[in-house]
Design a protein around this motif. Sequence first.
Motif, PDB file in Angstrom:
ATOM      1  N   HIS A 271       0.815  -1.212   0.000  1.00  0.00           N
ATOM      2  CA  HIS A 271       0.000   0.000   0.000  1.00  0.00           C
ATOM      3  C   HIS A 271       0.848   1.262   0.000  1.00  0.00           C
ATOM      4  CE1 HIS A 271      -3.656  -2.409   1.751  1.00  0.00           C
ATOM      5  NE2 HIS A 271      -3.198  -2.871   0.610  1.00  0.00           N
ATOM      6  N   LEU A 272       2.039   1.194   0.576  1.00  0.00           N
ATOM      7  CA  LEU A 272       2.938   2.355   0.557  1.00  0.00           C
ATOM      8  C   LEU A 272       3.370   2.656  -0.873  1.00  0.00           C
ATOM      9  CD1 LEU A 272       4.572   4.510   2.011  1.00  0.00           C
ATOM     10  CD2 LEU A 272       6.378   2.814   2.371  1.00  0.00           C
ATOM     11  N   ALA A 273       3.723   1.622  -1.636  1.00  0.00           N
ATOM     12  CA  ALA A 273       4.113   1.830  -3.027  1.00  0.00           C
ATOM     13  C   ALA A 273       2.946   2.386  -3.833  1.00  0.00           C
ATOM     14  CB  ALA A 273       4.611   0.524  -3.651  1.00  0.00           C
ATOM     15  N   ALA A 274       1.734   1.893  -3.558  1.00  0.00           N
ATOM     16  CA  ALA A 274       0.552   2.399  -4.268  1.00  0.00           C
ATOM     17  C   ALA A 274       0.398   3.898  -4.044  1.00  0.00           C
ATOM     18  CB  ALA A 274      -0.697   1.651  -3.802  1.00  0.00           C
ATOM     19  N   ARG A 275       0.567   4.339  -2.814  1.00  0.00           N
ATOM     20  CA  ARG A 275       0.468   5.767  -2.509  1.00  0.00           C
ATOM     21  C   ARG A 275       1.567   6.558  -3.192  1.00  0.00           C
ATOM     22  NH1 ARG A 275      -2.775   9.441  -2.061  1.00  0.00           N
ATOM     23  NH2 ARG A 275      -3.977   8.341  -0.463  1.00  0.00           N
ATOM     24  N   GLU A 276       2.782   6.045  -3.203  1.00  0.00           N
ATOM     25  CA  GLU A 276       3.893   6.761  -3.823  1.00  0.00           C
ATOM     26  C   GLU A 276       3.689   6.897  -5.328  1.00  0.00           C
ATOM     27  OE1 GLU A 276       7.205   4.426  -2.551  1.00  0.00           O
ATOM     28  OE2 GLU A 276       7.424   5.509  -0.638  1.00  0.00           O
ATOM     29  N   ILE A 277       3.173   5.841  -5.964  1.00  0.00           N
ATOM     30  CA  ILE A 277       2.911   5.897  -7.405  1.00  0.00           C
ATOM     31  C   ILE A 277       1.812   6.914  -7.691  1.00  0.00           C
ATOM     32  CG2 ILE A 277       2.063   4.594  -9.396  1.00  0.00           C
ATOM     33  CD1 ILE A 277       3.311   2.081  -7.960  1.00  0.00           C
ATOM     34  N   PHE A 278       0.749   6.867  -6.905  1.00  0.00           N
ATOM     35  CA  PHE A 278      -0.353   7.801  -7.111  1.00  0.00           C
ATOM     36  C   PHE A 278       0.131   9.242  -6.972  1.00  0.00           C
ATOM     37  CE2 PHE A 278      -3.885  10.471  -5.994  1.00  0.00           C
ATOM     38  CZ  PHE A 278      -4.925  10.017  -6.794  1.00  0.00           C
ATOM     39  N   ASP A 279       0.855   9.520  -5.908  1.00  0.00           N
ATOM     40  CA  ASP A 279       1.278  10.900  -5.640  1.00  0.00           C
ATOM     41  C   ASP A 279       2.242  11.421  -6.703  1.00  0.00           C
ATOM     42  OD1 ASP A 279      -0.288  10.890  -3.402  1.00  0.00           O
ATOM     43  OD2 ASP A 279       1.365  10.660  -1.977  1.00  0.00           O
ATOM     44  N   SER A 280       3.096  10.559  -7.232  1.00  0.00           N
ATOM     45  CA  SER A 280       4.129  11.023  -8.169  1.00  0.00           C
ATOM     46  C   SER A 280       3.696  10.958  -9.625  1.00  0.00           C
ATOM     47  CB  SER A 280       5.414  10.203  -7.982  1.00  0.00           C
ATOM     48  OG  SER A 280       5.187   8.830  -8.288  1.00  0.00           O
ATOM     49  N   GLN A 281       2.778  10.044  -9.975  1.00  0.00           N
ATOM     50  CA  GLN A 281       2.472   9.810 -11.388  1.00  0.00           C
ATOM     51  C   GLN A 281       1.037  10.169 -11.789  1.00  0.00           C
ATOM     52  OE1 GLN A 281       3.749   5.861 -12.646  1.00  0.00           O
ATOM     53  NE2 GLN A 281       5.398   5.871 -11.151  1.00  0.00           N
ATOM     54  N   ILE A 282       0.156  10.372 -10.817  1.00  0.00           N
ATOM     55  CA  ILE A 282      -1.244  10.679 -11.131  1.00  0.00           C
ATOM     56  C   ILE A 282      -1.647  12.044 -10.600  1.00  0.00           C
ATOM     57  CG2 ILE A 282      -3.644   9.988 -10.711  1.00  0.00           C
ATOM     58  CD1 ILE A 282      -2.649   7.073 -10.670  1.00  0.00           C
ATOM     59  N   TRP A 283      -1.302  12.324  -9.361  1.00  0.00           N
ATOM     60  CA  TRP A 283      -1.751  13.550  -8.708  1.00  0.00           C
ATOM     61  C   TRP A 283      -1.282  14.827  -9.388  1.00  0.00           C
ATOM     62  CZ3 TRP A 283      -5.700  14.966  -6.362  1.00  0.00           C
ATOM     63  CH2 TRP A 283      -5.746  16.114  -5.566  1.00  0.00           C
ATOM     64  N   PRO A 284      -0.084  14.871 -10.006  1.00  0.00           N
ATOM     65  CA  PRO A 284       0.328  16.125 -10.651  1.00  0.00           C
ATOM     66  C   PRO A 284      -0.674  16.654 -11.676  1.00  0.00           C
ATOM     67  CG  PRO A 284       2.222  14.702 -10.417  1.00  0.00           C
ATOM     68  CD  PRO A 284       1.024  13.885  -9.996  1.00  0.00           C
ATOM     69  N   LEU A 285      -1.395  15.780 -12.373  1.00  0.00           N
ATOM     70  CA  LEU A 285      -2.423  16.221 -13.312  1.00  0.00           C
ATOM     71  C   LEU A 285      -3.743  16.509 -12.618  1.00  0.00           C
ATOM     72  CD1 LEU A 285      -1.904  13.923 -16.434  1.00  0.00           C
ATOM     73  CD2 LEU A 285      -1.528  16.387 -16.297  1.00  0.00           C
ATOM     74  N   LEU A 286      -4.119  15.641 -11.696  1.00  0.00           N
ATOM     75  CA  LEU A 286      -5.428  15.784 -11.069  1.00  0.00           C
ATOM     76  C   LEU A 286      -5.533  17.022 -10.192  1.00  0.00           C
ATOM     77  CD1 LEU A 286      -6.439  12.126 -10.091  1.00  0.00           C
ATOM     78  CD2 LEU A 286      -6.941  13.406 -12.176  1.00  0.00           C
ATOM     79  N   ARG A 287      -4.411  17.521  -9.725  1.00  0.00           N
ATOM     80  CA  ARG A 287      -4.482  18.678  -8.822  1.00  0.00           C
ATOM     81  C   ARG A 287      -4.639  19.994  -9.576  1.00  0.00           C
ATOM     82  NH1 ARG A 287       1.801  18.328  -6.864  1.00  0.00           N
ATOM     83  NH2 ARG A 287       2.766  19.285  -8.691  1.00  0.00           N
ATOM     84  N   ILE A 288      -4.535  19.976 -10.906  1.00  0.00           N
ATOM     85  CA  ILE A 288      -4.695  21.211 -11.680  1.00  0.00           C
ATOM     86  C   ILE A 288      -6.165  21.618 -11.646  1.00  0.00           C
ATOM     87  CG2 ILE A 288      -4.495  22.280 -13.956  1.00  0.00           C
ATOM     88  CD1 ILE A 288      -2.247  20.255 -14.551  1.00  0.00           C
ATOM     89  N   PRO A 289      -6.480  22.804 -11.139  1.00  0.00           N
ATOM     90  CA  PRO A 289      -7.887  23.214 -11.041  1.00  0.00           C
ATOM     91  C   PRO A 289      -8.443  23.626 -12.400  1.00  0.00           C
ATOM     92  CG  PRO A 289      -6.463  24.950 -10.212  1.00  0.00           C
ATOM     93  CD  PRO A 289      -5.568  23.800 -10.543  1.00  0.00           C
ATOM     94  N   VAL A 290      -9.521  22.964 -12.803  1.00  0.00           N
ATOM     95  CA  VAL A 290     -10.206  23.325 -14.048  1.00  0.00           C
ATOM     96  C   VAL A 290     -11.677  23.519 -13.739  1.00  0.00           C
ATOM     97  CG1 VAL A 290      -8.556  22.169 -15.550  1.00  0.00           C
ATOM     98  CG2 VAL A 290     -10.509  20.895 -14.662  1.00  0.00           C
ATOM     99  N   GLN A 291     -12.366  24.172 -14.663  1.00  0.00           N
ATOM    100  CA  GLN A 291     -13.770  24.494 -14.444  1.00  0.00           C
ATOM    101  C   GLN A 291     -14.659  23.536 -15.235  1.00  0.00           C
ATOM    102  OE1 GLN A 291     -14.825  26.930 -12.290  1.00  0.00           O
ATOM    103  NE2 GLN A 291     -12.656  27.094 -11.788  1.00  0.00           N
TER     104      GLN A 291
END
Length: 294
Positions: free
Chosen positions: A226-246
């Motif tokens: 589960h630690l690796a899952a979190r690290e992958i999500f934070d580094s490879q997915i979250w950078p796009l999802l955190r961009i605020p769009v309307q």
Amino acid sequence: MNLPELHGVVPILLTPFDERGAVDEASLRRLVDFTIDAGVHGLGIALGSEIYKLTEAERETVTKAVIDQTKERVPVVVNTGAAATDLAVYYSRQCKTWGASAVMCTPPGAGFSADEIVDYFRAISNAVQLPVVIQDTSATPVSASLIRRICDNCEWVNYAKVESIPPAGQVYNAVQAGGDAVAIFGGAAGAMFIEELRRGSIGTMPWPSTPHAFVRVWNAWQSGDHLAAREIFDSQIWPLLRIPVQGIGGHHRLHKEVLRRRGIIASAYVRPPAEALDPIALAELDEACDQLGF
């Protein structure tokens, strides 16, 4: 955990258009292969596909192209919800004829009684005898208790995609109420993927711009890391999802642009109405793509 037939990472495909706004079937077929090559467990055609902006003929073109290009490598789930029961049944039967593995339906709209919604799903279930996914959204919410009631009364309705606010909490409620009668997917772009897995979801239906990363998260989680899952999500997915769009149109623009930069689709055109990305969001997209190597 014994996983049902539909499970894991099931991206909702974007519909590529050319610069004139016509469906770009060649790009769509590349997108199908791109996602399947990433190891996804299924594909979806739904609201994220701009399906509500397609003509009847275009719905057929897009659905048939995806099913044909998939070549039965993974299940294909198609949104067939409509404002009228007969229309939803019609769309669902069409998709079964074209080879869809399952259909996914929102309720017919706001303001309908629980009895009317159960009857709507029962009619779809009886008509197609394929797996039916209830789609809960913030615009057309379906409570956890109603999800269970629908599944108890409709033979082929045994899945729900839950993404009304707050999504992880709603997933938890649906899992607790549903028990063994219903398998719960998360949605909402996969932004709460790990939180939903913790609460009993059997997968997510995210945007198709980073399918490899979502599959890596899923595989790490299933292996117990589960630690690796979190690290992958934070580094490879979250950078796009955190961009605020309307709105959903902004999401379409963002994720189509990522796929264009990755060479999967030829154009990032989104059919209007759709919000433009503001200059700060565009700069953040550049930053995220640099970070992710796109």
